[in-house]
Design a protein around this motif. Sequence first.
Motif: not given
Length: 301
Positions: A147-151, A167-170
């Motif tokens: 995404p073109q944002a904080l995500s 697919t994944f989450k930091i």
Amino acid sequence: VVSIFDENGNFISNSGNKMGGGPHDYYTFMGFSYNHILNGIDILTPYHLINYDLNFNFINKTNLPAWPKTSEKKLSQFFASSYAVNENESIILPATASENPFRIIIYNTEEERIVKEMDYSDDIVAGINAQITNLYPLNDSLICFSPQALSYVHYIIHKKTLSLEKTFKIDFGKQNIKPSDLNKYETDKEKNDYLFLESEAPLPLRTFFNNEYIVSTIKIKNEYYTYLNLRKTNTVYLFNNRGKHKTPVFDCLNNNILYAAIQPYELKDYVDLSLLDEKSKKIIENTGDDDNPVIVKYYLK
């Protein structure tokens, strides 16, 4: 002006002669990308998606869905990036200044109509836009989307079904910033000032991934780190972007190679000459501080 160079840095062409008011020209652009279907360059203007070949010969121009249904006086959305899915369909992403920016739009460029919209706003923490590349291929059937944002969440897009999958989450656990943490701030500027200047939480700014690696630039307090996740073993490394062997802010990941554009005067900070072959050493020796940026490759082994 968009310029194209070969892998050795030799100039191929630029779009200088396409800036103007002619039918195949543009006054300004919101974004550009390589079109792997046409082997050319896509230019996004406020009103059109224009296709050129690699010598900037005109191929095609498509009207974008820029006008709202309720008004013909004001643009409701601009588009910041695109990705050709096939000969007739492209993904277009609204710029963050648009209404409802956190959508993926599948657009039929032949029929000039929206085929599908996919909303990912539920995963957005704030509208910070440090992601330089949003869409890039994972393989022949999957497209990576950051995404073109904080995500903290990243996705893949299935080309056949045109569907979106997380697919994944930091995940930094309790240190993750939540949208509710920003509720006391009224404007985007206030939110961004807090995130960049006051917050001590890890802040992922730019992320790239494939099946082997996740690489992200992370801001923690006033320092920047490179986060590297080896996905097969889920082994995580965190490199400080200061010190003897600091890493730059990367622009692209391709297979096991990370790319960064570095100013010549910064080369000594990021490049260990003892690791380079003779050709690369000569390039650096012949590069002056006022020259164009140097593209540097980092190999993940």
